[in-house]
Design an enzyme around this catalytic site. Structure first.
Site: not given
Length: 310
Positions: A102, A105, A141, A158, A250, A276-277, A293
């Site tokens: 973490y 990150r 996120n 989250h 998402t 994206m898809e 996006c």
């Protein structure tokens, strides 16, 4: 209550389209949802009339800022996937290793910036608030890029990389220190050949509340943990009043967030997916806009010609 239990408690029965006997009108609605439109002009007309807009965002919107997703091929830190480190059990076994992960990150995020999608959402919120309209961002996120972009009405379901929670007293606090403690300075390299730092517990981040000194942990929801019921209550309230919902970046596979937009769609509210898809939920929505996006969202949320700005 587990993530799955929350999803099934209230949302599943509303999100399944066509599993129960339905009137011809409801059946027609389901058929229409099976063919999402990519007509931006039609979306813009819906957007211009919306009073309460809920925007649900996931890892895809942050990926365009260069944020690692730790999913799929190559989604490792050293030799571990995030799912192996982001658990209460992993922290209990090896808090030093988990804190290295973490810390890495957190340090990565200090070099990342909001992309055009984050900026478009924040700008839209500011502009519409002057018109008596509202925008809420419900995000999976933990990177705080929405906050950096200027979004005010933000529900982080989250948690956040930049908040800690004491394992002793339970105190939650914002924490933007770099490094978060001296012992983690220069630690957390993701290279698979890197040895664990094996930092003693007493040298890991400690609670600063008077007389506590308990071990801190990241204030994020780990696998196997429950979401904050207060935040979930706020999410439910926003989903109940929204008259337009956007799903941005998402995969629509992580529960309970995967059920949020289908729940809204099931009561007839327009839902637009920017991804994206296609995802497992795409055919439940009125609109689907494929592509990055940061490219598709800014024109979608730009000022409509009917808007009156005071």
């Amino acid at each position: 209550m587990s993530l799955f239990q929350f999803a099934t408690r209230r949302l599943v029965s509303q999100a399944r389209c066509g599993l129960q006997a339905a009137s011809s009108q409801k059946h027609k609605f389901c058929l229409e949802m099976a063919r999402p439109s990519s007509n931006m002009a039609d979306f813009r007309e819906v957007f211009a009339k919306a009073k309460h807009i809920a925007i649900i965002t996931g890892a895809g919107v942050s990926a365009e800022s260069g944020v690692p997703t730790f999913r799929g091929a190559g989604g490792f830190w050293r030799k571990w996937q995030a799912q192996e480190l982001a658990t209460p059990e992993a922290f209990a076994r090896n808090p030093s290793r988990v804190w290295e992960f973490y810390h890495y990150r957190r340090e990565v995020m200090l070099s990342k910036h909001p992309n055009p999608a984050h900026v478009a959402i924040a700008e839209c919120e500011r502009r519409l608030s002057k018109q008596g309209r509202s925008v809420v961002v419900i995000t999976q996120n933990i990177d705080e890029l929405h906050r950096k972009a200027g979004t005010k009405h933000l529900l982080e379901i989250h948690g956040s990389l930049f908040k800690t929670r004491c394992t002793n007293c339970g105190n939650v606090a914002a924490n933007y220190k770099s490094p978060i403690c001296p012992a983690l300075a220069g630690k957390g390299a993701p290279d698979p050949q890197t040895e664990d730092a094996a930092i003693p517990v007493e040298d890991l981040p400690q609670c600063e509340e008077d007389g506590c000194n308990g071990l801190l942990r990241p204030h994020v929801v780990w696998f196997g943990e429950t979401l904050d019921p207060n935040i979930l209550t706020e999410v439910e309230k926003e989903l109940e009043i929204c008259d337009l919902c956007l799903v941005v970046g998402t995969s629509s596979v992580v529960y309970p967030a995967a059920m949020f937009a289908p729940q809204v769609s099931a009561r007839g509210v327009p839902v637009a997916e920017f991804n994206m898809e296609a995802t497992p939920a795409t055919n439940r929505f009125r609109f689907h806009f494929p592509g990055p996006c940061g490219t598709t969202l800014p024109p979608a949320l730009a000022r409509h010609h009917t808007e009156i700005i005071s």
